[in-house]
Scaffold this motif. Structure first.
Motif, PDB file in Angstrom:
ATOM      1  N   PHE A 119      33.373  15.152  53.079  1.00 56.47           N
ATOM      2  CA  PHE A 119      33.754  14.329  54.221  1.00 56.47           C
ATOM      3  C   PHE A 119      32.900  14.721  55.425  1.00 56.47           C
ATOM      4  O   PHE A 119      32.810  15.904  55.755  1.00 56.47           O
ATOM      5  N   THR A 120      32.286  13.729  56.076  1.00 59.74           N
ATOM      6  CA  THR A 120      31.418  14.013  57.222  1.00 59.74           C
ATOM      7  C   THR A 120      32.081  13.653  58.544  1.00 59.74           C
ATOM      8  O   THR A 120      31.406  13.459  59.552  1.00 59.74           O
ATOM      9  N   ARG A 121      33.400  13.561  58.528  1.00 63.01           N
ATOM     10  CA  ARG A 121      34.173  13.437  59.759  1.00 63.01           C
ATOM     11  C   ARG A 121      35.482  14.200  59.539  1.00 63.01           C
ATOM     12  O   ARG A 121      35.863  14.459  58.388  1.00 63.01           O
ATOM     13  N   GLU A 132      35.613  19.151  54.126  1.00 70.14           N
ATOM     14  CA  GLU A 132      35.560  18.567  55.455  1.00 70.14           C
ATOM     15  C   GLU A 132      34.487  19.282  56.273  1.00 70.14           C
ATOM     16  O   GLU A 132      34.647  20.433  56.663  1.00 70.14           O
ATOM     17  N   SER A 135      31.732  16.747  61.911  1.00 70.34           N
ATOM     18  CA  SER A 135      30.964  15.562  62.303  1.00 70.34           C
ATOM     19  C   SER A 135      29.468  15.779  62.123  1.00 70.34           C
ATOM     20  O   SER A 135      28.655  15.281  62.901  1.00 70.34           O
ATOM     21  N   ASN A 137      25.755  15.354  60.887  1.00 73.89           N
ATOM     22  CA  ASN A 137      24.929  14.200  60.518  1.00 73.89           C
ATOM     23  C   ASN A 137      24.077  14.581  59.312  1.00 73.89           C
ATOM     24  O   ASN A 137      22.900  14.918  59.446  1.00 73.89           O
ATOM     25  N   ARG A 180      27.441   7.320  47.900  1.00 78.68           N
ATOM     26  CA  ARG A 180      28.001   7.183  49.239  1.00 78.68           C
ATOM     27  C   ARG A 180      29.253   6.308  49.136  1.00 78.68           C
ATOM     28  O   ARG A 180      29.174   5.130  48.772  1.00 78.68           O
ATOM     29  N   ASP A 183      31.011   5.269  55.260  1.00 78.17           N
ATOM     30  CA  ASP A 183      30.156   5.880  56.277  1.00 78.17           C
ATOM     31  C   ASP A 183      30.585   7.288  56.671  1.00 78.17           C
ATOM     32  O   ASP A 183      29.961   7.905  57.534  1.00 78.17           O
ATOM     33  N   TRP A 184      31.637   7.828  56.025  1.00 75.22           N
ATOM     34  CA  TRP A 184      32.063   9.180  56.361  1.00 75.22           C
ATOM     35  C   TRP A 184      32.396  10.051  55.145  1.00 75.22           C
ATOM     36  O   TRP A 184      32.943  11.147  55.295  1.00 75.22           O
ATOM     37  N   SER A 185      32.022   9.594  53.949  1.00 75.57           N
ATOM     38  CA  SER A 185      32.257  10.430  52.774  1.00 75.57           C
ATOM     39  C   SER A 185      31.282  10.082  51.659  1.00 75.57           C
ATOM     40  O   SER A 185      30.774   8.952  51.579  1.00 75.57           O
TER      41      SER A 185
END
Length: 250
Positions: A119-121, A132, A135, A137, A180, A183-185
């Motif tokens: 997870f990128t958020r 996790e 945030s 990039n 992908r 847009d957040w994982s």
């Protein structure tokens, strides 16, 4: 008679798969010890189980394969209901059936399939089932390209906890694909004939370092060639799921 079944479990509830004894007493609650206790209660006889592999503390499974021996007849559906009722919703078994007396859940496996989620958020609902990373990039494309360096047969001695038992550290990976999800994982799909202790977590950690720009593409091959000297990241266990184990006849 020998029986086999599939099971899934919440890895965060156990100290890994393997039973751990200390002076004849269980030291920690593991998946193996919990299954053996439940099966022994359901069948009213001591039961020992053999799994397809040993997952670490915190690692989940959806398609672990297990076999055990039992002298006598049993009702598969009744045993499944009993075991699932005794394991407090932390383990679920399914597809219990008799099998050949020489079937071995561990040694007959020809392919193991793992998934690893990042997870990128910041997340709350799924944080126990993925890494996790806040945030950050991450360069997902670079991570996907670098993952291809793991394909084929390699000596993974530098991507595992050393065994020091003289056994081979050669493994063959047939798939290492990054998907992908949104847009957040993202999710890694990893398939191979065998995996060493913490190998997947070491590989994902290296790709994470490439994705965040800590190391350049080509780092995996540098590690294989023993030309890498930097510190490396180990991916945490909760993002890893043993999704399936394949056999020639099962």
């Amino acid at each position: 008679m020998r029986y086999r079944f599939r099971c899934e479990y919440l890895g965060s509830a156990f100290y890994g798969w393997q039973e751990q004894n200390c002076g004849g007493k269980l030291r920690f609650v593991t998946v193996q010890s919990t299954l053996e206790e439940a099966l022994s209660t359901a069948l009213r006889a001591p039961i020992r189980v053999v799994g397809s592999g040993r997952t670490d503390t915190g690692v989940h499974a959806r398609g672990q394969c297990v076999h055990f021996d039992f002298d006598g007849e049993l009702d598969p559906q009744k045993v499944v209901r009993s075991v699932n009722g005794l394991t407090k919703r932390l383990i679920r078994i399914r597809d219990l059936e008799p099998c050949a007396s020489d079937f071995n859940a561990r040694y007959d496996a020809v392919l193991r399939y793992y998934q690893y989620t990042i997870f990128t958020r910041p997340v709350a609902l799924m944080r126990d089932f993925g890494w996790e990373c806040g945030s950050l990039n991450l360069d997902i494309e670079a991570m996907g390209r670098e993952a291809q360096s793991f394909l084929g047969e390699h000596d993974f001695i530098d991507f595992c906890i050393p065994r020091n038992d003289g056994k081979s550290t050669l493994c063959t990976l047939s798939e290492f694909r990054l998907e992908r999800l949104n847009d957040w994982s993202c999710m890694f799909h990893i398939k191979g004939n065998r995996f060493l202790h913490r190998q997947v977590r070491a590989m994902v950690g290296t790709l994470f370092d490439v994705g965040r720009g800590r190391y350049p593409e080509g780092t995996v091959n540098q590690i294989f060639e023993k030309n890498f000297k930097g510190e490396r990241t180990w991916a945490p266990p909760q993002g890893l799921v043993l999704e399936n184990v394949e056999y020639r006849d099962y």
